[in-house]
Design a protein around this motif. Structure first.
Motif, short mmCIF file in Angstrom:
data_model
loop_
_atom_site.label_atom_id
_atom_site.label_comp_id
_atom_site.label_asym_id
_atom_site.label_seq_id
_atom_site.Cartn_x
_atom_site.Cartn_y
_atom_site.Cartn_z
N PRO A 140 0.79 -1.24 0.00
CA PRO A 140 0.00 0.00 0.00
C PRO A 140 0.81 1.27 0.00
CG PRO A 140 0.13 -0.84 2.23
CD PRO A 140 0.86 -1.84 1.35
N HIS A 181 -8.36 -6.12 -3.37
CA HIS A 181 -8.04 -4.82 -2.79
C HIS A 181 -8.95 -4.53 -1.59
CE1 HIS A 181 -5.18 -2.92 -5.60
NE2 HIS A 181 -5.81 -3.56 -6.56
N HIS A 198 -7.77 -4.02 2.40
CA HIS A 198 -7.92 -2.77 3.15
C HIS A 198 -8.89 -2.88 4.31
CE1 HIS A 198 -5.22 -0.47 0.71
NE2 HIS A 198 -5.87 -0.77 -0.39
N ALA A 241 -7.03 3.88 -0.48
CA ALA A 241 -7.26 2.71 0.36
C ALA A 241 -8.65 2.76 0.99
CB ALA A 241 -6.19 2.62 1.44
N ASP A 242 -9.04 3.93 1.51
CA ASP A 242 -10.35 4.04 2.15
C ASP A 242 -11.48 3.91 1.13
OD1 ASP A 242 -9.19 4.31 4.61
OD2 ASP A 242 -9.34 6.50 4.67
N ARG A 246 -11.33 2.00 -1.48
CA ARG A 246 -11.42 0.56 -1.70
C ARG A 246 -12.23 -0.10 -0.60
NH1 ARG A 246 -9.83 -1.50 -6.73
NH2 ARG A 246 -7.90 -0.51 -7.42
N ALA A 247 -11.96 0.28 0.65
CA ALA A 247 -12.69 -0.30 1.77
C ALA A 247 -14.18 0.04 1.68
CB ALA A 247 -12.10 0.20 3.08
#
Length: 278
Positions: free
Chosen positions: A141, A171, A175, A236-237, A239-240
Motif C-alpha cells: 500500500p 483490494h 484494506h 485505500a479508504d 477501496r474499503a
C-alpha cells in the motif's frame, strides 16, 4: 554526501508517483546494512517485526508461508546456505536505522511533497534473501523505493489499478484486514515488466502495483524506503468503502489512480468506520 545523485533525483521527480523506474544510489557500503549488523538488528526487533520462511517459494501462494524454524539471527548469518527469505519490518524502531531512513527520504522530500503532498507514515524494511529465492506475487500500500545493497534481483511489476492483475475484491479485502498475496496465473506474465537491479541500483514501485521478485545467483540485501500520502490513504479508504457497498449487493466502480482524489468514497468509509459499519 548524498545517496541519490542529482541525476537520480531528477529521474525520480519526472516519474513519481505513477511510473516505475530505476535509480542509482551510493548506499552499498553502509555499515548498518551488512549481514552481521542486520542479524543483530533482527535479534533486537520485536517478534512481530520479523518475517522469514524458505526462499524457494512459488510465484503464487495461498496465504503466508510458514517459518523455517531456524532462528532469525542464524538465518541471516548463514544466508548463503540457509535457503531463506527474511524481512525486517519497521527498522525505524531502532534509532540508527530511523536516522538512516530519515536521511534517505529527506533527500527526496522536495520531489515527493511537490507531487503528492506531505509524506506520512515513513517506514523502512530490509529483505535478506538466499541465492535464487522468490518473493511471491503480491502488492503493497505504500509508495516504495527498493534499494539493492548487495547481490541482484529481478522484479516483475504489473500495472497498478488494473483489475486483471489484482481484482477489486482482493483490494477491498486487504484494506479491511485481509492479506496482500495475489492469485497467480501464468497467463498474467505477458502483462508484466521486468526490472533487473544490481547493487547500487534502486527501483520505484507505485502504490499497489502487483509484483513478484526472483533473487539472483548470490545472497541479496535490499532496503525498501516507504511512505504514504493523503492520496494513498484516500485510495485505500475508497477501496474499503467499495467493499462495504459490495456487501449490500452493489457493483461499485474502482477508485481512480493519482491525481484523482477519491475523497467522496474515502470520507464515506471514514464515517462508516466511526459508526461501526466497517
Amino acid at each position: 554526501m548524498s545517496v541519490f545523485p542529482p541525476s537520480a533525483r531528477a529521474t525520480f521527480a519526472a516519474n513519481y508517483p505513477e511510473i516505475p523506474h530505476k535509480l542509482v544510489h551510493t548506499l552499498s557500503a553502509h555499515p548498518l546494512l551488512d549481514f552481521g549488523a542486520l542479524a543483530d538488528l533482527a535479534e533486537a526487533l520485536p517478534e512481530a517485526s520479523i518475517e522469514y520462511n524458505a526462499g524457494n517459494q512459488p510465484i503464487g501462494i495461498d496465504g503466508k508461508p510458514a517459518a523455517t524454524g531456524i532462528p532469525i539471527g542464524e538465518t541471516i548469518r548463514s544466508i548463503e546456505t540457509s535457503n531463506s527469505w527474511a524481512a525486517l519490518k519497521n527498522i525505524e524502531q531502532h534509532p540508527s536505522y530511523a536516522a538512516l531512513l530519515e536521511d534517505l527520504l529527506g533527500e527526496l522530500r522536495p520531489q515527493i511533497e511537490a507531487r503528492t503532498g506531505r509524506m506520512m507514515k515513513t517506514q523502512g524494511f530490509v529483505f535478506v534473501t538466499s541465492a535464487g529465492g522468490v518473493t511471491p506475487y503480491h502488492f503493497d500500500p505504500e509508495h516504495n523505493i527498493l534499494l539493492q545493497v548487495r547481490g541482484s534481483k529481478v522484479m516483475t511489476q504489473f500495472p497498478a489499478g488494473d483489475a486483471r492483475y489484482a481484482p477489486d475484491e482482493v483490494h477491498e479485502t486487504y484494506h479491511t484486514g485481509g492479506g496482500r498475496e495475489l492469485r497467480w496465473s501464468e497467463d498474467l506474465l505477458s502483462g508484466g515488466r521486468e526490472f533487473a537491479i544490481a547493487a547500487g541500483e534502486a527501483l520505484f514501485v507505485p502504490v499497489m502495483a502487483p509484483h513478484f521478485v526472483r533473487n539472483g545467483p548470490e545472497p541479496s540485501i535490499s532496503l525498501s524506503i516507504t511512505w504514504r500520502s493523503e492520496w494513498s490513504f484516500a485510495e485505500a479508504d475508497a477501496r474499503a468503502f467499495n467493499g462495504l457497498l459490495r456487501k449490500y449487493g452493489l457493483k461499485p466502480r474502482s477508485p481512480s489512480r493519482w491525481p484523482a482524489r477519491n475523497l467522496a468514497k474515502a470520507y464515506g468509509w471514514r464515517v462508516a468506520r466511526k459508526l461501526g459499519a466497517g
